[in-house]
Design a protein around this motif. Structure first.
Motif, PDB file in Angstrom:
ATOM      1  N   LEU A  42       9.839 -25.543   7.405  1.00  0.00           N
ATOM      2  CA  LEU A  42       8.717 -25.334   6.483  1.00  0.00           C
ATOM      3  C   LEU A  42       7.720 -24.332   7.058  1.00  0.00           C
ATOM      4  O   LEU A  42       7.193 -23.472   6.343  1.00  0.00           O
ATOM      5  CB  LEU A  42       8.029 -26.668   6.183  1.00  0.00           C
ATOM      6  N   MET A  43       7.467 -24.431   8.361  1.00  0.00           N
ATOM      7  CA  MET A  43       6.603 -23.453   9.016  1.00  0.00           C
ATOM      8  C   MET A  43       7.230 -22.064   8.974  1.00  0.00           C
ATOM      9  O   MET A  43       6.529 -21.053   8.828  1.00  0.00           O
ATOM     10  CB  MET A  43       6.337 -23.876  10.460  1.00  0.00           C
ATOM     11  N   SER A  44       8.547 -21.990   9.100  1.00  0.00           N
ATOM     12  CA  SER A  44       9.238 -20.702   9.039  1.00  0.00           C
ATOM     13  C   SER A  44       9.027 -20.036   7.678  1.00  0.00           C
ATOM     14  O   SER A  44       8.805 -18.826   7.596  1.00  0.00           O
ATOM     15  CB  SER A  44      10.743 -20.888   9.283  1.00  0.00           C
ATOM     16  N   ILE A  45       9.096 -20.837   6.625  1.00  0.00           N
ATOM     17  CA  ILE A  45       8.895 -20.300   5.274  1.00  0.00           C
ATOM     18  C   ILE A  45       7.489 -19.730   5.137  1.00  0.00           C
ATOM     19  O   ILE A  45       7.291 -18.639   4.595  1.00  0.00           O
ATOM     20  CB  ILE A  45       9.147 -21.401   4.221  1.00  0.00           C
ATOM     21  N   VAL A  46       6.507 -20.470   5.654  1.00  0.00           N
ATOM     22  CA  VAL A  46       5.119 -19.986   5.617  1.00  0.00           C
ATOM     23  C   VAL A  46       5.000 -18.681   6.397  1.00  0.00           C
ATOM     24  O   VAL A  46       4.389 -17.708   5.940  1.00  0.00           O
ATOM     25  CB  VAL A  46       4.155 -21.045   6.189  1.00  0.00           C
ATOM     26  N   GLY A  47       5.601 -18.627   7.592  1.00  0.00           N
ATOM     27  CA  GLY A  47       5.527 -17.435   8.427  1.00  0.00           C
ATOM     28  C   GLY A  47       6.131 -16.219   7.760  1.00  0.00           C
ATOM     29  O   GLY A  47       5.522 -15.133   7.734  1.00  0.00           O
ATOM     30  N   MET A  48       7.330 -16.369   7.202  1.00  0.00           N
ATOM     31  CA  MET A  48       7.988 -15.235   6.541  1.00  0.00           C
ATOM     32  C   MET A  48       7.199 -14.766   5.316  1.00  0.00           C
ATOM     33  O   MET A  48       7.094 -13.566   5.047  1.00  0.00           O
ATOM     34  CB  MET A  48       9.416 -15.606   6.161  1.00  0.00           C
ATOM     35  N   ASP A  49       6.646 -15.714   4.583  1.00  0.00           N
ATOM     36  CA  ASP A  49       5.846 -15.376   3.403  1.00  0.00           C
ATOM     37  C   ASP A  49       4.626 -14.548   3.792  1.00  0.00           C
ATOM     38  O   ASP A  49       4.299 -13.547   3.131  1.00  0.00           O
ATOM     39  CB  ASP A  49       5.411 -16.657   2.688  1.00  0.00           C
ATOM     40  N   LYS A  50       3.949 -14.926   4.874  1.00  0.00           N
ATOM     41  CA  LYS A  50       2.737 -14.219   5.285  1.00  0.00           C
ATOM     42  C   LYS A  50       3.054 -12.846   5.883  1.00  0.00           C
ATOM     43  O   LYS A  50       2.267 -11.903   5.742  1.00  0.00           O
ATOM     44  CB  LYS A  50       1.942 -15.064   6.274  1.00  0.00           C
ATOM     45  N   ILE A  51       4.195 -12.714   6.553  1.00  0.00           N
ATOM     46  CA  ILE A  51       4.603 -11.398   7.055  1.00  0.00           C
ATOM     47  C   ILE A  51       4.846 -10.450   5.889  1.00  0.00           C
ATOM     48  O   ILE A  51       4.397  -9.300   5.884  1.00  0.00           O
ATOM     49  CB  ILE A  51       5.871 -11.521   7.922  1.00  0.00           C
ATOM     50  N   LYS A  64      -0.278  -5.277  15.755  1.00  0.00           N
ATOM     51  CA  LYS A  64      -1.392  -6.124  16.170  1.00  0.00           C
ATOM     52  C   LYS A  64      -2.183  -6.629  14.958  1.00  0.00           C
ATOM     53  O   LYS A  64      -2.599  -7.786  14.917  1.00  0.00           O
ATOM     54  CB  LYS A  64      -2.319  -5.387  17.140  1.00  0.00           C
ATOM     55  N   ALA A  65      -2.366  -5.778  13.973  1.00  0.00           N
ATOM     56  CA  ALA A  65      -3.116  -6.159  12.777  1.00  0.00           C
ATOM     57  C   ALA A  65      -2.331  -7.161  11.933  1.00  0.00           C
ATOM     58  O   ALA A  65      -2.922  -8.045  11.302  1.00  0.00           O
ATOM     59  CB  ALA A  65      -3.450  -4.917  11.950  1.00  0.00           C
ATOM     60  N   ILE A  66      -1.016  -7.037  11.923  1.00  0.00           N
ATOM     61  CA  ILE A  66      -0.177  -8.008  11.211  1.00  0.00           C
ATOM     62  C   ILE A  66      -0.329  -9.386  11.853  1.00  0.00           C
ATOM     63  O   ILE A  66      -0.494 -10.398  11.166  1.00  0.00           O
ATOM     64  CB  ILE A  66       1.297  -7.563  11.222  1.00  0.00           C
ATOM     65  N   LEU A  67      -0.319  -9.438  13.190  1.00  0.00           N
ATOM     66  CA  LEU A  67      -0.487 -10.717  13.882  1.00  0.00           C
ATOM     67  C   LEU A  67      -1.864 -11.316  13.634  1.00  0.00           C
ATOM     68  O   LEU A  67      -2.009 -12.535  13.465  1.00  0.00           O
ATOM     69  CB  LEU A  67      -0.250 -10.532  15.386  1.00  0.00           C
ATOM     70  N   GLU A  68      -2.878 -10.477  13.605  1.00  0.00           N
ATOM     71  CA  GLU A  68      -4.232 -10.972  13.346  1.00  0.00           C
ATOM     72  C   GLU A  68      -4.347 -11.533  11.924  1.00  0.00           C
ATOM     73  O   GLU A  68      -5.010 -12.550  11.698  1.00  0.00           O
ATOM     74  CB  GLU A  68      -5.241  -9.848  13.597  1.00  0.00           C
ATOM     75  N   PHE A  69      -3.690 -10.884  10.980  1.00  0.00           N
ATOM     76  CA  PHE A  69      -3.639 -11.383   9.600  1.00  0.00           C
ATOM     77  C   PHE A  69      -2.915 -12.731   9.548  1.00  0.00           C
ATOM     78  O   PHE A  69      -3.392 -13.687   8.918  1.00  0.00           O
ATOM     79  CB  PHE A  69      -2.928 -10.355   8.711  1.00  0.00           C
ATOM     80  N   LEU A  70      -1.768 -12.817  10.223  1.00  0.00           N
ATOM     81  CA  LEU A  70      -1.001 -14.065  10.246  1.00  0.00           C
ATOM     82  C   LEU A  70      -1.811 -15.208  10.839  1.00  0.00           C
ATOM     83  O   LEU A  70      -1.781 -16.343  10.335  1.00  0.00           O
ATOM     84  CB  LEU A  70       0.283 -13.885  11.069  1.00  0.00           C
ATOM     85  N   ASN A  71      -2.526 -14.920  11.914  1.00  0.00           N
ATOM     86  CA  ASN A  71      -3.304 -15.953  12.598  1.00  0.00           C
ATOM     87  C   ASN A  71      -4.287 -16.621  11.647  1.00  0.00           C
ATOM     88  O   ASN A  71      -4.408 -17.858  11.619  1.00  0.00           O
ATOM     89  CB  ASN A  71      -4.044 -15.328  13.787  1.00  0.00           C
ATOM     90  N   ILE A  72      -4.964 -15.830  10.858  1.00  0.00           N
ATOM     91  CA  ILE A  72      -5.969 -16.371   9.925  1.00  0.00           C
ATOM     92  C   ILE A  72      -5.314 -16.999   8.705  1.00  0.00           C
ATOM     93  O   ILE A  72      -5.671 -18.110   8.280  1.00  0.00           O
ATOM     94  CB  ILE A  72      -6.951 -15.264   9.508  1.00  0.00           C
ATOM     95  N   GLU A  73      -4.320 -16.306   8.139  1.00  0.00           N
ATOM     96  CA  GLU A  73      -3.731 -16.780   6.884  1.00  0.00           C
ATOM     97  C   GLU A  73      -2.916 -18.063   7.066  1.00  0.00           C
ATOM     98  O   GLU A  73      -2.905 -18.916   6.174  1.00  0.00           O
ATOM     99  CB  GLU A  73      -2.855 -15.674   6.277  1.00  0.00           C
TER     100      GLU A  73
END
Length: 221
Positions: A42-51, A64-73
């Motif tokens: 389930l976490m994988s689905i969330v991660g792929m969706d946010k990427i 780096k900006a993609i990771l910062e976006f993922l961290n917050i989202e």
């Protein structure tokens, strides 16, 4: 040339990979979510969706900006801002962006390194020592490395499942240092490399139970 050695501990996995070619760039992600089995999946689905959202909807291109976006989202999705006592799930993740014309690679990561083998010698590039989401502050700024690759260089991303596998004659972990030595010793042919990794893992594991999801990705420039 390349391979993906992907071996979930259960039917579904908390490890996931994601890749896409966009213009002159090739994006590649290897991630390890909290847990395995259904919670990890389930976490994988969330991660792929946010990427996907970061790159295609928000047009964020820098690793780096993609990771910062993922961290917050991901924190927002899991409502981690609401109550400090609630779950602190997150993920370790490595992201590379390869320019297929110039053979440069941009690397940013959370708790997972990048390995590059040049002329049979391995070099490790460290990540930020934080996870995506969980206890990582919203305003954490990830570092980004830009490296020039040479023809024939091999890049590897991996989660910790291979190195953490118990086995051998003394029921010990395979260990990261042995994993790095294995990568350094692999033959030049990428198809053969995958077979060597699989055989090494199965030989080490023997009759012991697999302890975690396994993901190893190799690319030859």
């Amino acid at each position: 040339e390349g391979f993906i050695y992907y071996l979930p501990k259960d039917v579904v996995s908390g490890d996931f990979y994601w890749f896409h070619k966009l213009g002159d760039h090739f994006y590649l992600v290897a991630a390890d979510c909290t847990g395995h089995g259904v919670p990890g999946a389930l976490m994988s689905i969330v991660g792929m969706d946010k990427i996907t959202q970061a790159i295609f909807e928000k047009k964020i291109t820098e690793p780096k900006a993609i990771l910062e976006f993922l961290n917050i989202e991901i924190k927002n999705t899991l409502k981690q801002h609401d109550d400090e006592t609630k779950q602190r799930d997150g993920m370790d993740l490595a992201l590379v962006r390869i320019n297929i014309k110039t053979n440069t690679v941009d690397f940013a990561a959370a708790n997972r390194p990048l390995y590059i083998v040049t002329d049979g010698k391995l070099k490790e590039y460290k990540s930020d020592k934080v996870a995506i989401a969980g206890f990582t502050p919203d305003d954490h700024v990830f570092k980004q490395l830009t490296l020039q690759l040479n023809k024939g260089d091999r890049l590897y991303l991996a989660t910790d499942g291979f190195a953490d596998q118990f086995g051998g004659s003394e029921s010990k972990k395979f260990m990261t240092k042995n994993f790095k030595a294995l990568l350094e010793s692999l033959s030049a042919d990428m198809n053969a490399q995958e077979e060597q990794l699989i055989n090494s893992h199965l030989t080490w594991k023997g009759h012991y139970e697999q302890v975690d999801d396994i993901l190893v990705i190799g690319i030859k420039v």
